[in-house]
Design a protein around this motif. Structure first.
Motif, PDB file in Angstrom:
ATOM      1  N   ASP A 215      -2.688  -1.470   8.378  1.00 58.79           N
ATOM      2  CA  ASP A 215      -2.616  -2.258   7.136  1.00 58.79           C
ATOM      3  C   ASP A 215      -1.189  -2.411   6.637  1.00 58.79           C
ATOM      4  N   GLY A 216      -0.257  -2.608   7.573  1.00 54.67           N
ATOM      5  CA  GLY A 216       1.138  -2.841   7.219  1.00 54.67           C
ATOM      6  C   GLY A 216       1.972  -1.593   7.017  1.00 54.67           C
ATOM      7  N   ASN A 217       1.393  -0.412   7.177  1.00 52.62           N
ATOM      8  CA  ASN A 217       2.116   0.851   7.019  1.00 52.62           C
ATOM      9  C   ASN A 217       2.273   1.544   8.368  1.00 52.62           C
TER      10      ASN A 217
ATOM     11  N   MET B 142       1.057   0.172  13.348  1.00 57.20           N
ATOM     12  CA  MET B 142       0.928   0.001  11.904  1.00 57.20           C
ATOM     13  C   MET B 142      -0.554  -0.068  11.545  1.00 57.20           C
TER      14      MET B 142
ATOM     15  N   LEU C 213      -1.858   5.072   1.980  1.00 56.16           N
ATOM     16  CA  LEU C 213      -0.910   4.162   1.348  1.00 56.16           C
ATOM     17  C   LEU C 213      -1.557   2.816   1.058  1.00 56.16           C
ATOM     18  N   PRO C 214      -1.085   2.127   0.014  1.00 52.59           N
ATOM     19  CA  PRO C 214      -1.654   0.809  -0.266  1.00 52.59           C
ATOM     20  C   PRO C 214      -1.330  -0.171   0.867  1.00 52.59           C
ATOM     21  N   ALA C 215      -2.260  -1.043   1.177  1.00 54.79           N
ATOM     22  CA  ALA C 215      -2.033  -2.051   2.217  1.00 54.79           C
ATOM     23  C   ALA C 215      -0.906  -2.972   1.793  1.00 54.79           C
ATOM     24  N   LYS C 216      -0.163  -3.414   2.797  1.00 58.99           N
ATOM     25  CA  LYS C 216       0.961  -4.326   2.528  1.00 58.99           C
ATOM     26  C   LYS C 216       0.601  -5.731   2.940  1.00 58.99           C
TER      27      LYS C 216
END
Length: 110
Positions: free
Chosen positions: A35-37, A33, A107-110
């Protein structure tokens, strides 16, 4: 269950210095992953790579690449599996991992 520890080591070396990297076990794979993606993962049958919907068709046209199939026959868009024949050599592994990481970074960080 992940069987190719050599491939795990290669992927780890390629993404390990990246900030925001996390490893998780899911889909019978070791997923990397950013940043959470989800970016990519090592499976028993090759490398799972998240290329995104826009790049799926081109990726699937390459040799040794098939759609990722989840349980129940579901095929999430934007994901492919590269079998070992498509991972011959460090450059090929690096190319696929970089594709997955590049997409995950959009993608935006989660």
């Amino acid at each position: 269950m992940v069987r190719d520890e050599g491939l795990v080591t290669q992927v780890r070396e390629l993404v390990g210095a990246d900030p925001g990297v996390e490893e998780r076990r899911m889909f019978g794979s070791l997923i990397f992953m950013i940043d959470g993606n989800m970016a990519c993962g090592v499976r028993h049958d090759g490398l799972l790579v998240r290329v995104g919907r826009e790049a799926s068709e081109a990726a699937l046209a390459e040799p040794h690449v098939t759609p990722f199939e989840m349980g129940g026959g579901r095929r999430p868009a934007g994901w492919v599996v590269v079998d070992p024949g498509g991972l011959a050599g460090d450059a090929a592994v690096r190319d696929w991992v970089e594709r997955g990481v590049a997409y995950a970074r959009t993608l935006p960080a989660k």
